[in-house]
Scaffold this active site. Structure first.
Site, mmCIF file in Angstrom:
data_model
loop_
_atom_site.group_PDB
_atom_site.id
_atom_site.type_symbol
_atom_site.label_atom_id
_atom_site.label_comp_id
_atom_site.label_asym_id
_atom_site.label_seq_id
_atom_site.Cartn_x
_atom_site.Cartn_y
_atom_site.Cartn_z
ATOM 1 N N GLU A 273 3.962 1.290 2.173
ATOM 2 C CA GLU A 273 5.053 1.007 3.078
ATOM 3 C C GLU A 273 6.408 1.357 2.499
ATOM 4 O O GLU A 273 6.739 0.989 1.381
ATOM 5 C CB GLU A 273 5.030 -0.478 3.466
ATOM 6 C CG GLU A 273 3.745 -0.914 4.128
ATOM 7 C CD GLU A 273 2.646 -1.297 3.140
ATOM 8 O OE1 GLU A 273 2.574 -0.670 2.056
ATOM 9 O OE2 GLU A 273 1.889 -2.211 3.428
ATOM 10 N N CYS B 59 0.856 -1.185 0.000
ATOM 11 C CA CYS B 59 0.000 0.000 0.000
ATOM 12 C C CYS B 59 0.889 1.229 0.000
ATOM 13 O O CYS B 59 1.058 1.887 -1.003
ATOM 14 C CB CYS B 59 -0.889 0.023 1.224
ATOM 15 S SG CYS B 59 -2.034 -1.324 1.306
#
Lengths: 299, 794
Positions: free
Chosen positions: B439, B437
């Site tokens: 990170e 997502c």
């Protein structure tokens, strides 16, 4: 004189270039029948009350510290003389049927509110816009604030009807980067008929302002059928042609503010007015372009 | 009828096939792994066993070779077939039934597959799978907290993963890697290094894994050659021969051309994601920059054009889209209810070699491919920094404005700062990007492993209930107060929250430590270890602390709810004394029913996060800092450190469903806000205020944050709209934001907003000469705007 502000709109993207914060002052010398912001006309604080939402529970009256609210048979009456604008009534209104229109600010609070989004002004070439109502009737109040904003290198736009003594312009001129100047009618009688004032002062001020090193954008509300005829548009162009205006923004009228009149208890005279259709808008835009103006539709 | 997307007939065909095929389970991997495990478990060291199973799979698996393909290879037998991983999670028959019947994220399971699963897979794996071991290993306290929805556990049915490749595979073939590994085996010092034997096992496993991927390439080369021999169409024949030639080069040798570079990546991707189901979040990293030299080379040589490069990239995009995420069940499904594999391609950013803007022709090409393909996978993002040309950010905004959320925007400078704060060197940080997502990680050099989501509002719920969970009827947290005691001040309550948080984080980390060790010892990833520095040098596995950097994350969810709930308590109970804490708690117990006035107070007349209001934003900062302090820099079991990030995937919905009414007015079981977005309906001061509030969080000490912003299409229309969006992104990033993405809302959403105005009170629409919150408009006006929008929605 009161300096009531009825809205500070962040992420304002249609009141001048870039991302802006727009301050809406109350109080306007004009009384246009189509006004989109009827709450801006009266300089004093007002209450907007939505009878469609109100449950007539009476909590607002019970909670009001100044005892300014009276419940009558089919309406809620607020005594604006004793009302302090504390907003206790709206806080207790479960139906969200009440709004206090008009707040006063001290300079520090206002400055802080206007500079909170500075980073957005910098990345988008935006800034702060003063609108209303007529912001120039508050010129004396604005001077110190404008000085501070100017010193902070913030772009300042003033959205004006032009209907104020020219001295009002002069007071703030050194600090303003852009005027958005409304031209509503070329014909002075019509102007008087639909806005309550003649346009001589507006024209004179525009010509005087045009001598100054400041950018002026022309803003023309297109109210069908009042000012959308060729004859009327030619008169508007005649005025513009004598000014320093190079950019023109055509603002098509919309039937969107009827509810506000109702909530303010004001009569709405704009029912018969129409939104110009796309073909008409395009034709008018062409007309202005042919007269040499950068012509935009919308704010 | 869906528009045929694809710049050529070929990619239109392949894309249609990809999007129209129903995902299904594929048992082949499970069968092959079971066969090897049965034969060699207890005979060979675990890491060798893993490598042997991997090699056997590559040696004997069914190879899919689709018509008209230019890049070859699938994880399963065909597009949209998902291998199972019984070594990690052995599904029950009931699981398979649910998977095939459920309305969302379903997988077809054939009767034959069920039969094999029953006769071969379940009997062997039921008590050997990691899931079984992990769940049996956890303490009763862990189970209580897990069941109550305080946290989730990523490794419960998936392997640690979520990593990103760097550029080494474009400079080395697997024969080169193999030679390097063998050299390290030769240099082992058995006399002085007490770990030499473990290192030998690990390195030998890596050699086997090199052989495995080389085999896969060879098999594809042979297949392409035999297909070419039988092909009558000269055009396709030459394509097949080209594929064969590519597969003769990669993955054994480093790629020489653009097409070979893409095929190389794809072989590696297949290797990593079938060795273990690393939540499939394996990503190519800075693809534009890695591919650019090949692009330049091929174009100069006259063997590639912009158009043919686009077609090849589209083929790769379709390959990503062909792979549904591994089938999930239970809480893991709830926290990640999607087919999406979370491959995330970084475009733009800085060039890791020069530190200057990395935007090149391939960057723009990738944007075009993203725009043309409009596929959910791979997820694509752009990295923006001070050196990003405005043409690039505007093109990215133009695509983003189309309203489906891609590309997402990342802040390069912040990413670098985050990585350096987490101990990376500047040189390595330049390789950094985002994956999954949002990170942050250091491509090709880091194991950065997400371990689970953490439900912050639930902690406050448990603080107020003295540790008792009314949903599961268990004492989940600690008892902070003696009987009859109450919190006398906000500070006392905040301290109680802190103690409860610490207690529950400790339970989570304790569980993590056990799981980490189990993976290190039994569930190694020798193939992935080949391409992650410094697993070869250290002779240690990726899952055993072999990477240069080892980081484990706990992801905080619901910061908006917790900030606003703390604000509601502090403001109304302690500052203004509008009502007592007891009364508030009773109202929460009743889900505010019968407490409408109190509900309105906490909902509408309390400072809220997301409005650039320091009262609420300070509480957000305090709650964030508490979470940071409870987690950050604690040691992991294999020599890494813990850190936090703030993202939810779909876990905010699950966490909401187990969390009762919150003090901020959020009703029971309603989803929590996503990422660091404000509570739905709390942000009433417009998008700039949200940005200001969100940037008061110190993003640089996290491993990533997620912010969603919604705009109506007409609020960002026209050329000016692109400038505004660009400026909006730049502003957030100058303020230190990590990530932002946009939802540009269509008519259907406006109708939804009209039905549920509270939930959409931050939705902005263009009215006439101004913009306004949709919710502020009368119904007639809303109707008018909905009508207008329809005219524009084409």
């Amino acid at each position: 004189m009161e300096h009531q502000i009825f809205n500070i709109q962040k992420f304002s993207i249609h009141d001048g270039p870039g991302i802006r914060t727009t301050v809406f002052f109350k109080g306007c010398p004009l009384n246009c029948i189509w006004c989109h912001n009827p709450e801006s006309i009266n300089a004093a604080r007002e209450i907007m009350w939505d009878n469609q939402k109100c449950s007539h529970c009476g909590t607002c009256a019970a909670q009001c510290p100044a005892k300014s609210i009276a419940i009558e048979a089919d309406r809620i009456k607020t005594d604006l003389n004793s009302c302090t604008g504390c907003e206790t009534c709206t806080e207790y209104c479960l139906s969200s049927a009440r709004a206090v229109v008009g707040k006063t600010y001290d300079y520090d609070t206002l400055y802080e509110a206007l500079t909170a989004d500075r980073i957005f002004y910098e990345t988008s070439d935006g800034g702060v816009t003063f609108s209303g109502g007529e912001p120039l009737i508050h010129a004396d109040y604005l001077i110190d604030l404008l000085k501070r904003l100017k010193a902070a290198n913030i772009h300042i736009t003033v959205d004006t009807s032009g209907y104020v003594p020219y001295e009002q312009f002069e007071k703030i001129l050194p600090y303003v980067d852009l005027f958005m100047y409304d031209i509503k009618f070329g014909d002075s009688k019509k102007h008087h008929h639909y806005t309550g004032v003649y346009n001589d002062i507006i024209k004179e001020n525009l010509y005087k302002l045009s001598q100054q090193p400041v950018t002026i954008w022309g803003r023309i509300p297109l109210i069908k059928p009042l000012n959308t005829t060729d004859e009327e548009l030619n008169k508007i162009l005649y005025i513009l042609n004598q000014s320093a205006v190079k950019d023109v923004f055509l603002l098509p009228y919309h039937h969107i503010s009827g509810h506000k009149y109702r909530k303010l208890g004001m009569p709405y005279l704009g029912e018969s007015l129409e939104t110009p259709d796309q073909a008409m808008l395009t034709a008018i835009q062409q007309k202005f372009i042919q007269s040499g103006y950068h012509t935009h539709i919308g704010g | 009828m869906e528009l045929a997307r694809g710049s050529t007939k070929r990619t239109q065909y392949l894309r249609a096939k990809s999007t129209r095929t129903q995902p299904r389970l594929d048992m082949e991997r499970a069968i092959i792994y079971t066969e090897i495990y049965k034969k060699y478990m207890g005979v060979k060291p675990p890491v060798i066993l893993r490598a042997m199973a991997f090699k056997r799979f590559m040696e004997t698996r069914t190879l899919y070779f689709g018509d008209r393909e230019l890049i070859v290879g699938e994880k399963g037998k065909s597009p949209q077939s998902a291998p199972t991983f019984p070594d990690l999670c052995c599904h029950t028959l009931e699981d398979l039934d649910i998977m095939s019947k459920r309305q969302y994220i379903s997988f077809k399971v054939s009767d034959d597959d069920k039969a094999v699963h029953t006769s071969e897979i379940i009997p062997f794996w039921a008590e050997k799978s990691m899931r079984h071991k992990i769940l049996s290993d956890m303490t009763p306290d862990w189970h209580k907290a897990y069941k109550a929805g305080v946290f989730t556990e990523f490794m419960e049915q998936r392997a640690p993963g979520h990593t990103v490749a760097d550029d080494k595979m474009y400079h080395n073939g697997f024969l080169d890697f193999k030679a390097r590994i063998e050299k390290h085996i030769e240099q082992l010092d058995y006399l002085n290094d007490s770990d030499a034997v473990e290192k030998r096992d690990q390195l030998e496993a890596m050699v086997i894994a090199c052989d495995a991927i080389i085999l896969l390439g060879k098999r594809y080369a042979e297949m392409a050659e035999s297909k070419a021999a039988a092909e009558h169409d000269p055009q396709r024949k030459s394509e097949l021969l080209a594929i064969a030639a590519n597969c003769r080069v990669v993955p054994s040798h480093k790629p020489e051309t653009f097409a070979q570079a893409l095929q190389m990546y794809w072989f590696v991707h297949l290797g990593v994601t079938t060795e273990l189901n690393t939540w499939d979040a394996f990503s190519p990293g800075k693809l534009d920059q890695y591919l650019y030299p090949f692009y330049q080379h091929d174009v100069a040589k006259g063997i590639l054009t912009r158009e043919s490069a686009q077609e090849l990239l589209e083929c790769l995009w379709i390959k990503f889209n062909n792979q549904p995420a591994p089938p999930k069940v239970g809480v893991t499904l709830k926290e990640s209810a999607t087919y999406t594999d979370f491959a995330n391609i970084n475009t733009g950013g800085l060039n890791p070699n020069t530190g200057e803007s990395g935007v090149n022709d391939v960057s723009f090409l990738i944007l075009d491919v993203m725009d043309e393909m409009k596929l959910l996978q791979p997820s694509s993002n752009v990295q923006i920094n001070r050196e990003t040309p405005s043409a690039f950010i505007k093109r990215a905004c133009e695509i983003s404005r189309k309203g489906w959320g891609q590309p997402a925007f990342y802040n390069t400078e912040e990413l670098i700062q985050e990585l350096m704060n987490a101990g990376k060197s500047y040189e390595d940080a330049l390789y950094g990007g985002s994956s999954g997502c949002v990170e942050t990680g250091c491509a090709g050099k880091e194991a950065y492993i997400l371990t689970g989501y953490f439900n912050l509002p639930k902690v406050l719920e448990l603080t107020l209930s003295n540790g008792y969970d009314f949903e599961t009827k268990e004492q989940v947290g600690i008892k902070i107060l003696e009987n009859g005691q109450t919190f006398e001040s906000f500070d006392a309550l905040f301290d109680g929250y802190k103690r409860q948080l610490q207690y529950l984080i400790d339970i989570k980390i304790e569980g993590n430590q056990i799981i980490e060790k189990r993976f290190a010892k039994q569930m190694q990833a020798p193939f992935l270890s080949i391409i992650v520095d410094d697993c070869i040098e250290s002779g240690k596995d990726y899952n055993n602390g072999g990477a240069r950097y080892n980081t484990r994350y706990i992801q905080g969810v619901g910061i908006g709810t917790i900030a606003d709930s703390l604000s509601a308590i502090k403001f109304n109970v302690f500052d203004k004394q509008h009502f007592s804490l007891q009364k508030l708690m009773t109202a929460l117990d009743h889900n505010f029913e019968g407490y409408e006035m109190l509900h309105k107070r906490v909902l509408k007349h309390t400072p809220k996060y997301g409005n650039d209001n320091d009262y609420a934003d300070n509480l957000m900062q305090q709650a964030f800092q508490l979470f940071y302090d409870a987690v950050t820099n604690r040691p992991t079991a294999c020599g890494g450190v813990y850190r936090i990030d703030m993202l939810p995937t779909t876990c905010h919905v699950y966490f909401g469903s187990v969390t009762r009414a919150s003090a901020n007015g959020r009703k029971a079981y309603i989803p929590l806000p996503d990422g660091i977005s404000p509570e739905k309906g709390a942000d009433i001061n417009g998008p700039t205020a949200v940005i200001k509030s969100a940037s008061k969080m110190d993003h640089a000490i996290t491993g990533g944050t997620l912010l969603n912003q919604k705009f109506a299409p007409n609020a960002v229309a026209g050329e000016k709209g692109l400038d505004l969006l660009s400026a909006f992104v730049r502003s957030y990033f100058l303020l230190g934001g990590h990530h932002i993405q946009f939802n540009i809302i269509d008519r259907a959403l406006l109708i939804e907003a009209q039905k549920d105005p509270e939930a959409y009170s931050n939705l902005i629409v263009r009215v006439a000469g101004y913009s306004d919150h949709f919710n502020n408009l009368e119904k007639a006006l809303q109707d008018e705007i909905i009508y207008r929008t329809e005219h524009q929605a084409f």
